[in-house]
Design a protein around this motif. Structure first.
Motif, mmCIF file in Angstrom:
data_model
loop_
_atom_site.group_PDB
_atom_site.id
_atom_site.type_symbol
_atom_site.label_atom_id
_atom_site.label_comp_id
_atom_site.label_asym_id
_atom_site.label_seq_id
_atom_site.Cartn_x
_atom_site.Cartn_y
_atom_site.Cartn_z
ATOM 1 N N PRO A 225 17.777 75.041 -3.614
ATOM 2 C CA PRO A 225 17.910 76.044 -4.685
ATOM 3 C C PRO A 225 18.431 75.466 -6.001
ATOM 4 C CG PRO A 225 19.857 76.102 -3.306
ATOM 5 C CD PRO A 225 18.988 74.990 -2.777
ATOM 6 N N THR A 226 18.179 74.181 -6.276
ATOM 7 C CA THR A 226 18.676 73.539 -7.496
ATOM 8 C C THR A 226 18.206 74.309 -8.727
ATOM 9 O OG1 THR A 226 18.537 71.393 -6.389
ATOM 10 C CG2 THR A 226 18.766 71.381 -8.788
ATOM 11 N N PRO A 227 19.097 74.651 -9.645
ATOM 12 C CA PRO A 227 18.677 75.355 -10.870
ATOM 13 C C PRO A 227 18.055 74.393 -11.878
ATOM 14 C CG PRO A 227 21.054 75.043 -10.897
ATOM 15 C CD PRO A 227 20.572 74.526 -9.572
ATOM 16 N N GLU A 228 16.833 73.994 -11.615
ATOM 17 C CA GLU A 228 16.110 73.070 -12.496
ATOM 18 C C GLU A 228 14.995 73.840 -13.182
ATOM 19 O OE1 GLU A 228 13.324 70.364 -14.045
ATOM 20 O OE2 GLU A 228 12.884 71.457 -12.183
ATOM 21 N N TRP A 229 14.842 73.643 -14.490
ATOM 22 C CA TRP A 229 13.961 74.496 -15.283
ATOM 23 C C TRP A 229 12.513 74.475 -14.807
ATOM 24 C CZ3 TRP A 229 16.508 72.165 -20.239
ATOM 25 C CH2 TRP A 229 17.748 72.778 -20.435
ATOM 26 N N GLY A 230 11.962 73.307 -14.538
ATOM 27 C CA GLY A 230 10.580 73.238 -14.083
ATOM 28 C C GLY A 230 10.382 73.930 -12.751
ATOM 29 N N LEU A 231 11.344 73.764 -11.843
ATOM 30 C CA LEU A 231 11.271 74.432 -10.539
ATOM 31 C C LEU A 231 11.372 75.942 -10.700
ATOM 32 C CD1 LEU A 231 11.258 74.266 -7.435
ATOM 33 C CD2 LEU A 231 13.736 73.958 -7.527
ATOM 34 N N MET A 232 12.204 76.405 -11.646
ATOM 35 C CA MET A 232 12.332 77.844 -11.892
ATOM 36 C C MET A 232 11.012 78.440 -12.366
ATOM 37 S SD MET A 232 16.078 77.907 -13.733
ATOM 38 C CE MET A 232 15.955 79.656 -14.157
ATOM 39 N N VAL A 233 10.318 77.733 -13.246
ATOM 40 C CA VAL A 233 9.024 78.219 -13.725
ATOM 41 C C VAL A 233 8.025 78.273 -12.575
ATOM 42 C CG1 VAL A 233 7.092 77.736 -15.275
ATOM 43 C CG2 VAL A 233 9.443 77.384 -16.075
ATOM 44 N N ALA A 234 8.059 77.248 -11.715
ATOM 45 C CA ALA A 234 7.125 77.225 -10.584
ATOM 46 C C ALA A 234 7.394 78.375 -9.623
ATOM 47 C CB ALA A 234 7.241 75.888 -9.851
ATOM 48 N N GLU A 235 8.672 78.653 -9.338
ATOM 49 C CA GLU A 235 9.015 79.723 -8.403
ATOM 50 C C GLU A 235 8.671 81.098 -8.960
ATOM 51 O OE1 GLU A 235 12.796 77.722 -6.008
ATOM 52 O OE2 GLU A 235 13.169 78.913 -7.812
ATOM 53 N N ALA A 236 8.558 81.208 -10.290
ATOM 54 C CA ALA A 236 8.272 82.503 -10.909
ATOM 55 C C ALA A 236 6.797 82.881 -10.847
ATOM 56 C CB ALA A 236 8.736 82.496 -12.367
ATOM 57 N N ARG A 237 5.942 81.922 -10.517
ATOM 58 C CA ARG A 237 4.499 82.205 -10.572
ATOM 59 C C ARG A 237 4.088 83.345 -9.647
ATOM 60 N NH1 ARG A 237 1.931 76.457 -9.354
ATOM 61 N NH2 ARG A 237 3.687 76.505 -7.882
ATOM 62 N N LYS A 238 4.717 83.437 -8.492
ATOM 63 C CA LYS A 238 4.289 84.451 -7.507
ATOM 64 C C LYS A 238 4.610 85.868 -7.952
ATOM 65 C CE LYS A 238 8.538 84.042 -4.736
ATOM 66 N NZ LYS A 238 9.181 83.083 -5.670
ATOM 67 N N ASP A 239 5.505 86.009 -8.938
ATOM 68 C CA ASP A 239 5.911 87.347 -9.394
ATOM 69 C C ASP A 239 5.325 87.703 -10.758
ATOM 70 O OD1 ASP A 239 7.604 87.849 -7.136
ATOM 71 O OD2 ASP A 239 9.067 86.475 -8.011
ATOM 72 N N LEU A 240 4.429 86.864 -11.277
ATOM 73 C CA LEU A 240 3.793 87.182 -12.554
ATOM 74 C C LEU A 240 2.666 88.194 -12.332
ATOM 75 C CD1 LEU A 240 3.598 83.617 -14.176
ATOM 76 C CD2 LEU A 240 5.119 85.486 -14.819
ATOM 77 N N PRO A 241 2.377 89.055 -13.321
ATOM 78 C CA PRO A 241 3.033 89.159 -14.633
ATOM 79 C C PRO A 241 4.235 90.085 -14.668
ATOM 80 C CG PRO A 241 1.139 90.595 -14.590
ATOM 81 C CD PRO A 241 1.181 89.922 -13.241
ATOM 82 N N GLU A 242 4.520 90.790 -13.540
ATOM 83 C CA GLU A 242 5.608 91.766 -13.576
ATOM 84 C C GLU A 242 6.953 91.102 -13.883
ATOM 85 O OE1 GLU A 242 3.416 91.480 -11.182
ATOM 86 O OE2 GLU A 242 2.220 93.339 -11.343
ATOM 87 N N GLY A 243 7.219 89.961 -13.263
ATOM 88 C CA GLY A 243 8.501 89.282 -13.472
ATOM 89 C C GLY A 243 8.422 88.203 -14.522
ATOM 90 N N TRP A 244 7.876 88.534 -15.685
ATOM 91 C CA TRP A 244 7.634 87.556 -16.748
ATOM 92 C C TRP A 244 8.898 86.839 -17.210
ATOM 93 C CZ3 TRP A 244 10.579 88.862 -20.919
ATOM 94 C CH2 TRP A 244 10.975 90.207 -21.022
ATOM 95 N N TRP A 245 10.045 87.494 -17.089
ATOM 96 C CA TRP A 245 11.284 86.910 -17.605
ATOM 97 C C TRP A 245 11.719 85.679 -16.795
ATOM 98 C CZ3 TRP A 245 10.716 91.799 -15.523
ATOM 99 C CH2 TRP A 245 11.184 91.977 -14.216
ATOM 100 N N GLN A 246 11.272 85.578 -15.562
ATOM 101 C CA GLN A 246 11.669 84.439 -14.722
ATOM 102 C C GLN A 246 11.187 83.106 -15.276
ATOM 103 O OE1 GLN A 246 11.370 85.007 -10.304
ATOM 104 N NE2 GLN A 246 10.162 86.784 -10.920
ATOM 105 N N SER A 247 9.990 83.113 -15.848
ATOM 106 C CA SER A 247 9.433 81.869 -16.393
ATOM 107 C C SER A 247 9.670 81.732 -17.891
ATOM 108 C CB SER A 247 7.926 81.805 -16.113
ATOM 109 O OG SER A 247 7.261 82.948 -16.644
ATOM 110 N N LEU A 248 9.854 82.844 -18.585
ATOM 111 C CA LEU A 248 10.019 82.792 -20.035
ATOM 112 C C LEU A 248 11.275 82.028 -20.439
ATOM 113 C CD1 LEU A 248 9.314 83.664 -22.942
ATOM 114 C CD2 LEU A 248 10.604 85.768 -22.510
#
Length: 280
Positions: A225-248
């Motif tokens: 669960p490392t808070p790394e920016w690139g990993l955060m963007v990757a993990e947000a893909r499954k919730d797009l577009p509803e969870g847009w803030w996760q990758s933004l």
């Protein structure tokens, strides 16, 4: 005040870059004290998953209920640690090799430069992906892969600068006096090539953050669960577009970090080599 520092502080773009880097440094050093829910940067809380940005969760929550603001702020430490480690490791390898190859010439120069050509013939990202693919995904693996692919940039620029400095009369005078090679290289040649090294290191920090984020996005860098920016963007893909803030927000963090280092690097380049100064 030294002239170089005065020029840096009177450059609006350099000041913007320094401001961005200062904020990033504060976030890296005191991230836990700055965020409202430091435990939410790692611990999953399913009952609060996919909360949109609000007064309670400024950047919303991700698919596991973790606070995106806390993870984004604390991700600055990971990004800065990777950038510093990679650039320092690349300098420790590339700078001495460039000095030796540029000063001695001959077969040593040919061997070092041909190896450098082989590394630089392949885009850094592709080569880093190849190295990372044979290692277990982790922050240390990403740093190793990036360091192995970034040292040739230092080696080549130091090689060229050393060849230029070597032709100076002061080097001939030192050689005539019988000065040792190490003394000439590290006490006289290295200070003259230091500005080019500093410029490459500054810009390289931004490049490293971007490539490290790409490795994390592709699953070859930091592991959950490392808070790394690139990993955060990757993990947000499954919730797009509803969870847009996760990758933004982690995406904006990557953008600002790279922008900050590039602005400072451009300003340092202008000071180090007036011939390359940007038109105002």
């Amino acid at each position: 005040m030294p002239l170089a520092l005065r020029r840096l502080l009177t450059d609006p773009s350099a000041l913007l870059g320094l401001g961005i880097l200062l904020v990033m440094l504060v976030c890296a050093v005191a991230g836990e004290q700055l965020v409202p829910y430091p435990e939410d940067a790692f611990d999953a809380k399913p009952w609060q998953r996919l909360e949109p940005p609000s007064a309670e969760f400024w950047f919303g929550t991700d698919g596991l209920g973790r606070d995106v603001f806390s993870r984004t702020i604390m991700g600055a430490r990971v990004a800065l640690m990777i950038a510093l480690s990679v650039v320092v490791a690349a300098m420790l390898v590339g700078v001495p090799l460039g000095l030796l190859a540029g000063y001695h010439g001959g077969w040593l120069s040919e061997v070092v430069m041909r190896v450098t050509d082989v590394f630089q013939a392949v885009p850094q990202l592709v080569l880093a992906l190849a190295f990372a693919a044979v290692m277990r995904p982790s922050v240390s693996s990403a740093m190793l892969a990036l360091a192995l692919t970034y040292w040739p940039f230092f080696c080549r620029i130091v090689y060229g600068e050393t060849r230029r400095v070597k032709s100076g009369l002061f080097v001939d005078a030192l050689q005539a006096q019988g000065a040792a090679t190490g003394r000439i290289l590290f006490l006289h040649v290295l200070p003259n090539v230091a500005p080019a090294i500093i410029v490459r290191a500054t810009i390289g920090m931004g490049v490293t953050i971007l490539v490290a984020a790409t490795l994390g996005f592709l699953g070859m860098g930091a592991a959950p669960p490392t808070p790394e920016w690139g990993l955060m963007v990757a993990e947000a893909r499954k919730d797009l577009p509803e969870g847009w803030w996760q990758s933004l927000f982690p995406g904006l963090a990557i953008l600002l970090a790279v922008l900050g280092f590039n602005l400072v690097g451009d300003a340092v380049r202008d000071i180090a080599d007036p011939r390359l100064r940007r038109s105002r």
